[in-house]
Design a protein around this motif. Structure first.
Motif, short mmCIF file in Angstrom:
data_model
loop_
_atom_site.label_atom_id
_atom_site.label_comp_id
_atom_site.label_asym_id
_atom_site.label_seq_id
_atom_site.Cartn_x
_atom_site.Cartn_y
_atom_site.Cartn_z
N GLY A 124 -14.69 0.31 -10.80
CA GLY A 124 -13.59 -0.67 -11.23
C GLY A 124 -12.63 -0.49 -10.26
N SER A 125 -11.83 -1.66 -10.02
CA SER A 125 -10.80 -1.51 -9.11
C SER A 125 -9.77 -0.45 -9.36
CB SER A 125 -9.90 -3.21 -9.28
OG SER A 125 -9.45 -3.21 -10.52
N ASP A 126 -9.38 -0.22 -10.58
CA ASP A 126 -8.44 0.89 -10.92
C ASP A 126 -8.90 2.22 -10.16
OD1 ASP A 126 -7.50 -1.14 -12.44
OD2 ASP A 126 -8.06 -0.28 -14.17
N SER A 127 -10.14 2.69 -10.58
CA SER A 127 -10.55 4.03 -10.02
C SER A 127 -10.68 3.93 -8.49
CB SER A 127 -11.55 4.68 -10.77
OG SER A 127 -12.52 3.65 -10.57
N VAL A 128 -11.08 2.69 -7.90
CA VAL A 128 -11.29 2.59 -6.50
C VAL A 128 -9.89 2.80 -5.84
CG1 VAL A 128 -12.05 1.04 -4.60
CG2 VAL A 128 -13.51 1.34 -6.79
N CYS A 129 -9.08 2.03 -6.37
CA CYS A 129 -7.71 2.26 -5.83
C CYS A 129 -7.05 3.53 -5.85
CB CYS A 129 -6.57 1.47 -6.69
SG CYS A 129 -5.09 1.44 -6.12
N GLN A 170 -1.13 -5.40 -11.85
CA GLN A 170 -0.83 -6.20 -10.68
C GLN A 170 -0.57 -5.42 -9.47
OE1 GLN A 170 2.48 -8.73 -11.40
NE2 GLN A 170 2.25 -10.02 -9.35
N THR A 171 0.06 -4.44 -9.34
CA THR A 171 0.39 -3.72 -8.27
C THR A 171 -1.09 -3.11 -7.74
OG1 THR A 171 2.58 -3.06 -8.87
CG2 THR A 171 1.75 -1.57 -7.11
N ILE A 172 -1.80 -2.53 -8.62
CA ILE A 172 -3.23 -1.92 -8.04
C ILE A 172 -4.03 -3.27 -7.60
CG2 ILE A 172 -5.34 -1.24 -9.14
CD1 ILE A 172 -3.51 0.15 -11.32
N ASP A 173 -3.94 -4.32 -8.12
CA ASP A 173 -4.72 -5.50 -7.59
C ASP A 173 -4.41 -5.90 -6.38
OD1 ASP A 173 -6.28 -5.50 -9.98
OD2 ASP A 173 -5.42 -7.25 -10.93
N THR A 174 -2.92 -5.91 -5.96
CA THR A 174 -2.25 -6.17 -4.73
C THR A 174 -2.86 -5.08 -3.96
OG1 THR A 174 -0.59 -7.32 -5.82
CG2 THR A 174 -0.23 -6.53 -3.48
N MET A 180 0.90 -1.27 0.01
CA MET A 180 -0.14 0.05 -0.06
C MET A 180 0.76 1.18 -0.01
SD MET A 180 -3.79 0.79 1.91
CE MET A 180 -2.88 1.30 3.82
N LYS A 181 1.73 1.16 0.91
CA LYS A 181 2.70 2.49 1.03
C LYS A 181 3.53 2.79 -0.47
CE LYS A 181 3.42 2.52 6.00
NZ LYS A 181 4.43 2.27 6.95
N THR A 182 3.88 1.40 -1.07
CA THR A 182 4.56 1.68 -2.48
C THR A 182 3.80 2.39 -3.36
OG1 THR A 182 5.81 -0.34 -1.87
CG2 THR A 182 5.87 0.39 -4.20
N LEU A 183 2.43 1.94 -3.55
CA LEU A 183 1.56 2.57 -4.56
C LEU A 183 1.49 3.91 -4.10
CD1 LEU A 183 -1.17 1.37 -6.34
CD2 LEU A 183 -1.81 2.99 -5.13
N ASN A 184 1.15 4.40 -2.99
CA ASN A 184 0.95 5.78 -2.68
C ASN A 184 2.17 6.50 -2.89
OD1 ASN A 184 -1.60 5.00 -1.80
ND2 ASN A 184 -1.17 5.26 0.38
N LYS A 185 3.30 5.94 -2.71
CA LYS A 185 4.70 6.58 -2.82
C LYS A 185 4.81 7.04 -4.47
CE LYS A 185 8.34 5.87 -0.04
NZ LYS A 185 9.56 4.97 0.30
N LEU A 186 4.38 5.78 -5.15
CA LEU A 186 4.54 5.96 -6.60
C LEU A 186 3.60 7.45 -7.07
CD1 LEU A 186 4.64 2.45 -7.93
CD2 LEU A 186 6.49 3.94 -7.93
N ILE A 187 2.39 7.31 -6.52
CA ILE A 187 1.33 8.06 -6.92
C ILE A 187 1.90 9.58 -6.50
CG2 ILE A 187 -0.89 9.27 -6.58
CD1 ILE A 187 -1.82 6.38 -6.39
N VAL A 188 2.66 9.70 -5.50
CA VAL A 188 3.15 10.88 -4.69
C VAL A 188 4.27 11.44 -5.75
CG1 VAL A 188 4.43 12.11 -2.96
CG2 VAL A 188 2.39 10.99 -2.37
N THR A 189 5.09 10.80 -6.01
CA THR A 189 6.31 11.08 -6.88
C THR A 189 5.74 11.42 -8.13
OG1 THR A 189 7.48 9.18 -5.84
CG2 THR A 189 8.07 9.99 -8.19
#
Length: 174
Positions: free
Chosen positions: A31-36, A168-172, A1-10
């Motif tokens: 859908g899962s992408d927009s919910v993520c 895959q990262t989104i689904d995780t 979760m932190k990794t995805l948030n860090k990628l978005i922040v970057t």
């Protein structure tokens, strides 16, 4: 979760160094992408509202997505914008494919909301797999160099901060 948030922040920092002070309109389909994307923006404490389009193309499923998005924001202090389009009729009248019609309808509506409410950015949940798919489609169509770029990370006020994130990262994350 932190990794995805860090990628978005970057990515948000790359697009706008003062991104935390901006306002956003998130395109949330259900859908899962927009919910993520929704959960990431909520976790990051960003100032955003949600926009959901019901294109009336999948009957009860389309209505179910709208209900899901309404339930998602309910009680969370997040504003929501909802609309319903007669996409097939619009496509036929304007001699567009369903996909082109839906794209035009949603982006015109998002832009209208952003202008009326002084929202800085419209955010979509396009991700790395979407980018690669677009490049492959463009290649099969015989595109030139410009088509090899795929989906831009920013086009006017529209930003796509998840283009460097795999499905895959989104689904995780979800």
């Amino acid at each position: 979760m932190k990794t995805l948030n860090k990628l978005i922040v970057t990515e948000l920092e790359r697009l706008d160094a003062d991104f935390r002070a901006r306002s956003y309109l998130l395109a949330v389909s259900g859908g899962s992408d927009s919910v993520c994307l929704f959960h990431a923006f909520k976790t990051l404490g960003l100032n955003f509202n949600v926009a959901h389009c019901n294109f009336n193309l999948r009957g009860e499923e389309s209505d179910g997505d709208e209900t899901f998005v309404r339930d998602l924001i309910e009680g969370r202090g997040i504003g929501g914008y909802f609309t319903s389009f007669q996409t097939a009729t619009f496509a036929k009248k304007n001699k567009l494919s369903i996909q082109e019609a839906a794209r035009k309808l949603r982006y015109d509506w998002f832009e209208s909301i952003a202008q009326q409410n002084r929202i800085d950015y419209i955010v979509t949940a396009h991700h790395q797999d979407d980018l690669l798919e677009t490049i492959l489609i463009n290649l099969t169509r015989g595109t030139g160099i410009s088509g090899l770029k795929g989906i831009p990370s920013q086009s006017g006020r529209v930003i796509r901060p998840m283009l460097n994130i795999s499905k895959q990262t989104i689904d995780t994350y979800i």
